[in-house]
Write an enzyme that holds these catalytic residues in place. Structure first.
Site, PDB file in Angstrom:
ATOM      1  N   ASP A 238       0.878  -1.155   0.000  1.00 55.46           N
ATOM      2  CA  ASP A 238       0.000   0.000   0.000  1.00 55.46           C
ATOM      3  C   ASP A 238       0.925   1.218   0.000  1.00 55.46           C
ATOM      4  OD1 ASP A 238      -2.034   1.797   0.017  1.00 55.46           O
ATOM      5  OD2 ASP A 238      -3.094   0.963   1.732  1.00 55.46           O
TER       6      ASP A 238
HETATM    7  C1  BGC Z   1      -4.762   3.589  -0.036  1.00 53.17           C
HETATM    8  C2  BGC Z   1      -4.914   2.600  -1.177  1.00 53.17           C
HETATM    9  C3  BGC Z   1      -4.693   3.313  -2.484  1.00 53.17           C
HETATM   10  C4  BGC Z   1      -3.329   3.971  -2.481  1.00 53.17           C
HETATM   11  C5  BGC Z   1      -3.014   4.727  -3.748  1.00 53.17           C
HETATM   12  C6  BGC Z   1      -3.460   4.372  -0.119  1.00 53.17           C
HETATM   13  O1  BGC Z   1      -3.419   5.374   0.826  1.00 53.17           O
HETATM   14  O2  BGC Z   1      -4.837   2.915   1.197  1.00 53.17           O
HETATM   15  O3  BGC Z   1      -6.170   2.007  -1.140  1.00 53.17           O
HETATM   16  O4  BGC Z   1      -4.816   2.412  -3.547  1.00 53.17           O
HETATM   17  O5  BGC Z   1      -3.276   4.903  -1.399  1.00 53.17           O
HETATM   18  O6  BGC Z   1      -3.821   5.841  -3.874  1.00 53.17           O
END
Ligand code: BGC
Length: 769
Positions: free
Chosen positions: A234
């Site tokens: 993530d």
């Molecule tokens: C989120 C993800 C997301 C990623 C990219 C993160 O903060 O938890 O779900 O895909 O950012 O935007």
């Protein structure tokens, strides 16, 4: 592995064999926020990733609000309420077409974490509190997207159920809970749909960050489930990059420049990171990059009009009719009645959530305009906004609303949660809607007996006025075309067919995590175990406000003729289940048939019942259809924590079918026989009673028990006791027996003051192996 994947793998291996250590390390971290690195020397392109899950968010700038225009579909909680895998597949395909048109190779979704608490800040993005429903919807989504040559990233793996301190929090849970509740949706999605990528979550699981967790990333994901793609962190979930590589984390996102690259190189040079391991981790990433690049459709265009129409259809399948007293809905549009439309959401709908999933919609429909279009003009509609952006109201706004409600034949109040109440990044602190919304509904119901409430919110809310309104539509966050879908349902152009994919509790105190949610001080203790959602309300015998699986229709359905393929099955076999469902009303409609399984006498504390299958069935008035399901061994199994594997406890199971978790009119039993019962190994630590219940140990049980109980004296039969003495003796024997049974066998040596020797114990243990 498919032939195509084998080919990509072989080509990836070949490319990796030509890479320098620097190039390998380079690939394992992103090139900025959204891309992988290219290696031009070897002809390896980069791929572009963008959020999902309910619409493309190809970022154009630093702010989440700046992204390419894309169709905003209903968010996870709405989509799941459709219980329609085919529809979810179509959403996936449309989303992928928009990715192709925008040169995006991989979409960061679906998000499938379990709704452990209704307060979870990202619940609006997630599907359900149930792993089976979630898993099948996720598999359909992935198949839809990947069928169009675009990858998915199944997220957030794993046990990521709160937003508070999300980068640091430790989810602490036992393995049975992990296996039965938090992993199965991922397992179904991975084994059935093989996502090109899985995104590991921010949190720790039992003390180990998901981004450096070999148990999750290697043992379970790759070895047990056969995952072939790459794991991406993530955004910002990486802590110790080298540990991550060793544990199976392929790609760090966003890129960290040369910070972690250097660490990987140093670890490899120092022999702490074997090159063979590094190669493996790079190869799975490169294989997906090759596959994604091969599927790139340059110059592709997406039909945004068609996608808007699809978004409307999906929203129509996702809006749940929770209440409909006196058949107030659908509104009789030809009856020339005056309709008061109340609540700012009617004109400025809340249709999606905030955070990384925020889509820049191609257009937005609102229920007021759509109603006007259906009615042929706005003459019969009146409007009062009722509250401001934050959900606050004033005496003047309430007076206006009261007036409009009084002057009309029916009032429709639009209410729910404002943007500031739920978002990625924080959890909700209460289940309540803003006071202004609740007060507005109160005022309107006092002025107008025919009141409908249309809810717009991403997750469960309490409804203090539930008994004072005649009809309720839960529309969740409907996406950009929700206004049209709501108008279609209000006026009967669509017969509602959605069902709740989560329980609506009466109050926060009734929820499974009422004692503490979110977990504080970076620790989330999953003390409720497997009992989340309906599993909890069933076990506690609590009446929810609206149960899991519940939703009404403008028609009625009758269930009958449940038949099981056999009265008894082996724990290795499968069971076919058939039943009939009939549309007994006057309108065509769709029913979501739900199948649950209950173990009658479980050996461990199990939920009263668990959803195992479902089907959405379309029926004309009077039409009857037979619905068939097949239950597999796993549908009867629980996770045996001692043996660390799934096992079926032999005995009777009940198969239950019907229209919601609390309305299951069809029930039949099946006997499940064990073909193989594995008993845990008997050791020094085994309790005396475990010998009794063990095929090899039972012969020794009475000998062990007698060490403490003693041999009955030879003249025991002759001793004359008063009834009182006899009772006292029996009582004493019973408590000694209980004491002995729960004692680990090694203690018998001490308790017998050495008469039962270590040698005797070892002899017995040798014989029971
Ligand atoms: C989120 C993800 C997301 C990623 C990219 C993160 O903060 O938890 O779900 O895909 O950012 O935007």
């Amino acid at each position: 592995m498919s032939e195509q994947s084998k080919d990509h793998n072989a080509r990836a291996r070949e490319l990796v064999s030509q890479m320098t250590l620097e190039e390998k390390a380079l690939l394992l971290s992103g090139n900025g926020a959204w891309r992988t690195h290219a290696i031009e020397r070897l002809g390896l392109p980069s791929i572009f990733m963008a959020d999902g899950p309910h619409g493309l968010r190809k970022s154009l700038g630093a702010s989440v609000a700046e992204s390419v225009p894309a169709t905003c579909f209903p968010t996870g909680s709405a989509l799941a309420s459709s219980w329609d895998t085919e529809l979810v597949r179509q959403v996936g395909a449309a989303l992928a077409k928009e990715c192709q048109a925008n040169d995006v190779q991989l979409v960061l979704g679906p998000g499938i974490n379990m709704k452990r608490s209704p307060l979870g800040g990202r619940n609006f993005e997630y599907f359900s509190e149930d792993p089976v429903l979630t898993g099948h919807l996720a598999a359909a989504y992935i198949q839809g997207v990947q069928g169009e040559g675009v990858g998915t990233s199944l997220k957030h793996f794993a046990v990521n159920n709160q937003e508070f301190e999300r980068m640091m929090s430790d989810s602490i849970l036992d393995e049975r809970t992990l296996r039965e509740i938090y992993l199965p949706a991922f397992e179904i999605a991975v084994t059935q749909a093989q996502p090109w990528s899985v995104m590991c979550s921010y949190n720790k699981v039992n003390g180990v960050y998901a981004s450096e967790n070999p148990f999750l990333l290697e043992d379970i994901l790759r070895k047990e489930w056969g995952f072939e793609g790459f794991v991406v962190s993530d955004w910002g979930a990486v802590h110790d990059r080298v540990k991550g590589v060793l544990s199976g984390l392929n790609l760090e996102m966003p890129g960290s420049g040369d910070v972690n690259r250097k660490k990987i190189i140093e670890a490899a040079q120092a022999g702490q990171l074997p090159i063979s391991r590094l190669d493996e981790v790079v190869t799975s990433l490169v294989a997906v990059v090759l596959k994604a690049s091969e599927h790139r459709r340059s110059g592709a265009r997406a039909d945004l009009n068609q996608h808007h129409a699809l978004a409307r259809r999906v929203a129509g399948e996702s809006v749940i009719l929770l209440k409909n007293e006196d058949h107030l809905l659908p509104l009789n549009v030809s009856a020339k009645k005056k309709i008061a439309v109340i609540g700012a959401f009617a004109k400025e709908p809340r249709y999606q959530g905030a955070g990384s999933s925020q889509v820049n919609p191609t257009r937005i429909s609102n229920a007021y305009d759509e109603l006007a279009a259906i009615l042929g003009g706005s003459e019969r509609l009146s409007y009062a906004s009722g509250y401001d952006v934050e959900g606050e109201t004033t005496a003047q706004l309430l007076d206006e609303a009261r007036q409009q409600a009084r002057d009309a034949d029916v009032a429709i109040v639009f209410a729910g949660l404002p943007d500031s109440h739920e978002s990625e990044g924080f959890d909700r602190s209460s289940l309540e809607m803003p006071e202004g919304h609740n007060r507005l509904i109160d005022v309107v119901t006092q002025a107008q007996p025919n009141t409908v409430v249309v809810l717009m919110n991403g997750s469960a809310v309490t409804l203090p006025w539930v008994n004072r309104v005649k009809a309720i539509l839960e529309s969740y966050l409907t996406g950009q075309a929700g206004g049209g879908a709501i108008a279609d349902i209000l006026t009967g152009r669509i017969n509602p067919s959605a069902k709740l994919a989560e329980t609506f509790p009466q109050r926060l105190q009734d929820t499974p995590t009422a004692t503490e949610f979110p977990g504080l001080n970076q620790k989330a203790h999953y003390g409720e175990g497997v009992f989340i959602g309906y599993r909890y309300y069933d076990k506690k015998d609590l009446e929810p406000l609206f149960p899991f699986g519940f939703g009404l229709s403008y028609t009625t359905f009758a269930y009958s003729d449940l038949t099981l393929g056999a009265a008894s099955i082996k724990d290795t076999g499968s069971l076919t289940v058939q039943l009939k469902v009939k549309n007994t009303g006057k309108l065509a409609g769709k029913e979501v048939v739900q199948l649950y399984v209950r173990e009658e006498k479980p050996a461990v504390s199990r939920p009263e019942k668990e959803l195992k299958a479902f089907a959405k069935v379309s029926l004309e008035p009077g039409e009857e259809k037979t619905v068939s399901f097949t239950l597999k061994p796993r549908d009867f199994a629980s996770f045996d924590a001692a043996l660390r594997r799934w096992s079926v406890n032999p005995g009777r199971f009940e198969i239950l079918a019907g229209s919601s978790s609390r309305d299951l009119p069809l029930r039949k039993q099946v006997q499940v026989e064990a073909t193989q019962v594995t008993f845990p190994k008997l050791t020094r630590e085994s309790m005396v009673k475990e010998f009794k219940n063990h095929p090899k140990g039972e012969a020794f049980y009475s000998r062990l028990a007698k060490v403490i109980m003693g041999e009955p004296s030879p003249d025991a039969g002759q001793v004359k006791r008063t009834p009182q003495e006899e009772r006292a003796r029996k009582k004493a024997d019973l408590s000694t027996l209980v004491f002995v049974n729960d004692m680990p066998v090694y203690k018998l040596v001490n308790f017998s003051e050495g008469k039962f020797t270590e040698q005797m114990l070892n002899d017995i243990l040798a014989q029971v192996q």
